[in-house]
Design a protein around this motif. Structure first.
Motif, PDB file in Angstrom:
ATOM      1  N   GLU A 155     -60.215 -37.874  15.780  1.00 45.55           N
ATOM      2  CA  GLU A 155     -59.166 -38.888  15.940  1.00 45.55           C
ATOM      3  C   GLU A 155     -58.730 -38.998  17.397  1.00 45.55           C
ATOM      4  O   GLU A 155     -58.498 -40.102  17.903  1.00 45.55           O
ATOM      5  CB  GLU A 155     -57.959 -38.574  15.059  1.00 45.55           C
ATOM      6  CG  GLU A 155     -58.162 -38.836  13.589  1.00 45.55           C
ATOM      7  CD  GLU A 155     -58.315 -40.315  13.247  1.00 45.55           C
ATOM      8  OE1 GLU A 155     -57.968 -41.195  14.057  1.00 45.55           O
ATOM      9  OE2 GLU A 155     -58.800 -40.592  12.140  1.00 45.55           O
ATOM     10  N   SER A 156     -58.622 -37.866  18.065  1.00 45.52           N
ATOM     11  CA  SER A 156     -58.219 -37.858  19.475  1.00 45.52           C
ATOM     12  C   SER A 156     -59.223 -38.617  20.326  1.00 45.52           C
ATOM     13  O   SER A 156     -58.844 -39.392  21.213  1.00 45.52           O
ATOM     14  CB  SER A 156     -58.076 -36.430  19.987  1.00 45.52           C
ATOM     15  OG  SER A 156     -57.090 -35.741  19.260  1.00 45.52           O
ATOM     16  N   ARG A 157     -60.505 -38.387  20.076  1.00 50.62           N
ATOM     17  CA  ARG A 157     -61.547 -39.105  20.839  1.00 50.62           C
ATOM     18  C   ARG A 157     -61.428 -40.608  20.638  1.00 50.62           C
ATOM     19  O   ARG A 157     -61.555 -41.382  21.597  1.00 50.62           O
ATOM     20  CB  ARG A 157     -62.952 -38.629  20.434  1.00 50.62           C
ATOM     21  CG  ARG A 157     -63.368 -37.336  21.129  1.00 50.62           C
ATOM     22  CD  ARG A 157     -64.858 -37.051  20.961  1.00 50.62           C
ATOM     23  NE  ARG A 157     -65.256 -36.907  19.567  1.00 50.62           N
ATOM     24  CZ  ARG A 157     -65.135 -35.801  18.853  1.00 50.62           C
ATOM     25  NH1 ARG A 157     -64.616 -34.725  19.401  1.00 50.62           N
ATOM     26  NH2 ARG A 157     -65.540 -35.764  17.597  1.00 50.62           N
ATOM     27  N   ARG A 158     -61.171 -41.047  19.407  1.00 47.73           N
ATOM     28  CA  ARG A 158     -61.003 -42.485  19.143  1.00 47.73           C
ATOM     29  C   ARG A 158     -59.840 -43.049  19.955  1.00 47.73           C
ATOM     30  O   ARG A 158     -59.914 -44.141  20.519  1.00 47.73           O
ATOM     31  CB  ARG A 158     -60.745 -42.733  17.661  1.00 47.73           C
ATOM     32  CG  ARG A 158     -61.953 -42.604  16.793  1.00 47.73           C
ATOM     33  CD  ARG A 158     -61.626 -43.042  15.361  1.00 47.73           C
ATOM     34  NE  ARG A 158     -62.791 -42.914  14.524  1.00 47.73           N
ATOM     35  CZ  ARG A 158     -62.909 -42.048  13.521  1.00 47.73           C
ATOM     36  NH1 ARG A 158     -61.907 -41.249  13.219  1.00 47.73           N
ATOM     37  NH2 ARG A 158     -64.007 -41.992  12.815  1.00 47.73           N
ATOM     38  N   LEU A 159     -58.747 -42.311  19.995  1.00 48.57           N
ATOM     39  CA  LEU A 159     -57.560 -42.783  20.712  1.00 48.57           C
ATOM     40  C   LEU A 159     -57.759 -42.733  22.225  1.00 48.57           C
ATOM     41  O   LEU A 159     -57.238 -43.590  22.944  1.00 48.57           O
ATOM     42  CB  LEU A 159     -56.343 -41.961  20.281  1.00 48.57           C
ATOM     43  CG  LEU A 159     -55.970 -42.145  18.800  1.00 48.57           C
ATOM     44  CD1 LEU A 159     -54.976 -41.082  18.351  1.00 48.57           C
ATOM     45  CD2 LEU A 159     -55.425 -43.544  18.552  1.00 48.57           C
ATOM     46  N   LEU A 160     -58.514 -41.747  22.693  1.00 50.87           N
ATOM     47  CA  LEU A 160     -58.874 -41.701  24.118  1.00 50.87           C
ATOM     48  C   LEU A 160     -59.751 -42.894  24.473  1.00 50.87           C
ATOM     49  O   LEU A 160     -59.523 -43.566  25.483  1.00 50.87           O
ATOM     50  CB  LEU A 160     -59.600 -40.391  24.451  1.00 50.87           C
ATOM     51  CG  LEU A 160     -58.746 -39.140  24.536  1.00 50.87           C
ATOM     52  CD1 LEU A 160     -59.614 -37.882  24.470  1.00 50.87           C
ATOM     53  CD2 LEU A 160     -57.909 -39.148  25.807  1.00 50.87           C
ATOM     54  N   ASP A 161     -60.765 -43.168  23.651  1.00 50.65           N
ATOM     55  CA  ASP A 161     -61.677 -44.298  23.897  1.00 50.65           C
ATOM     56  C   ASP A 161     -60.939 -45.625  23.889  1.00 50.65           C
ATOM     57  O   ASP A 161     -61.302 -46.541  24.623  1.00 50.65           O
ATOM     58  CB  ASP A 161     -62.798 -44.317  22.847  1.00 50.65           C
ATOM     59  CG  ASP A 161     -63.766 -43.147  22.988  1.00 50.65           C
ATOM     60  OD1 ASP A 161     -63.750 -42.476  24.046  1.00 50.65           O
ATOM     61  OD2 ASP A 161     -64.522 -42.895  22.027  1.00 50.65           O
TER      62      ASP A 161
END
Length: 196
Positions: free
Chosen positions: A46-52
């Motif tokens: 989820e963090s990677r999605r929000l970073l992207d």
């Protein structure tokens, strides 16, 4: 979709965003997983999605990535406000009540707790808080002062002694215990207060 604000993919995504966007400093995915009681792999994904998406920014510190609010994104401030008024009551109450002595336990109950646990229904008009213990009521009132304007809804506090809370034959206690509750983690909030 979460009942409190069905525009997010999941309640975890909303709670993760709230944790990062209202954090004073950065937080790692491992810390978020502990705070949210969620699998670290899921929190990392989820963090990677929000970073992207540019809603969070990350800074590598050793092997970990410290997640922070992307304050240069114009969507961050309104997103933070939306999360505070929908998912924020528990987090803000934990932070506010952490410094009040003689609170043995605290819970959010009523319509907000029901929506938090996924029960469909109208948006909560208020936030019902149950405090177990014998704190000074003036201290509680002082620490909760200003919270209603942040949350955009009334905060109603009910006090119970530990003995009454343990009495399941009490009609009020039985009713509250039979419905969704959100336990406030004052110990974790106290630790965070002492660390800062």
């Amino acid at each position: 979709a979460p009942a409190l604000v069905p525009i997010f993919r999941s309640a975890l995504q909303a709670r993760l965003l709230l944790q990062v966007l209202t954090s004073d400093g950065g937080v790692t995915a491992a810390e978020l997983a502990r705070q949210l009681d969620a699998p670290e792999a899921t929190v990392s994904r989820e963090s990677r999605r929000l970073l992207d998406a540019g809603l969070l920014r990350g800074e590598r510190v050793g092997r970990a990535i410290v997640l922070q609010s992307a304050d240069d994104n114009p969507a961050t401030a309104p997103l933070r406000q939306l999360l505070v008024v929908t998912y924020g009551p528990a987090r803000l109450l934990e932070q506010a009540l952490a410094g009040v002595p003689e609170i043995e336990a605290a819970y959010v109950y009523g319509s907000w707790a029901a929506r938090f646990h996924g029960e469909p229904g109208k948006a909560p008009g208020d936030v019902d808080v149950l405090i177990v213990g014998q704190p000074q009521r003036g201290a509680v009132d002082a620490t909760l002062s200003g919270l209603e304007s942040q949350l955009g809804r009334e905060v109603n506090v009910t006090y119970l002694t530990p003995q009454r809370w343990a009495d399941t034959s009490d009609p009020f206690v039985a009713t509250v215990r039979s419905r969704p509750l959100v336990a406030l983690n004052l110990g974790q909030a106290r630790a965070g207060t002492m660390a800062s």
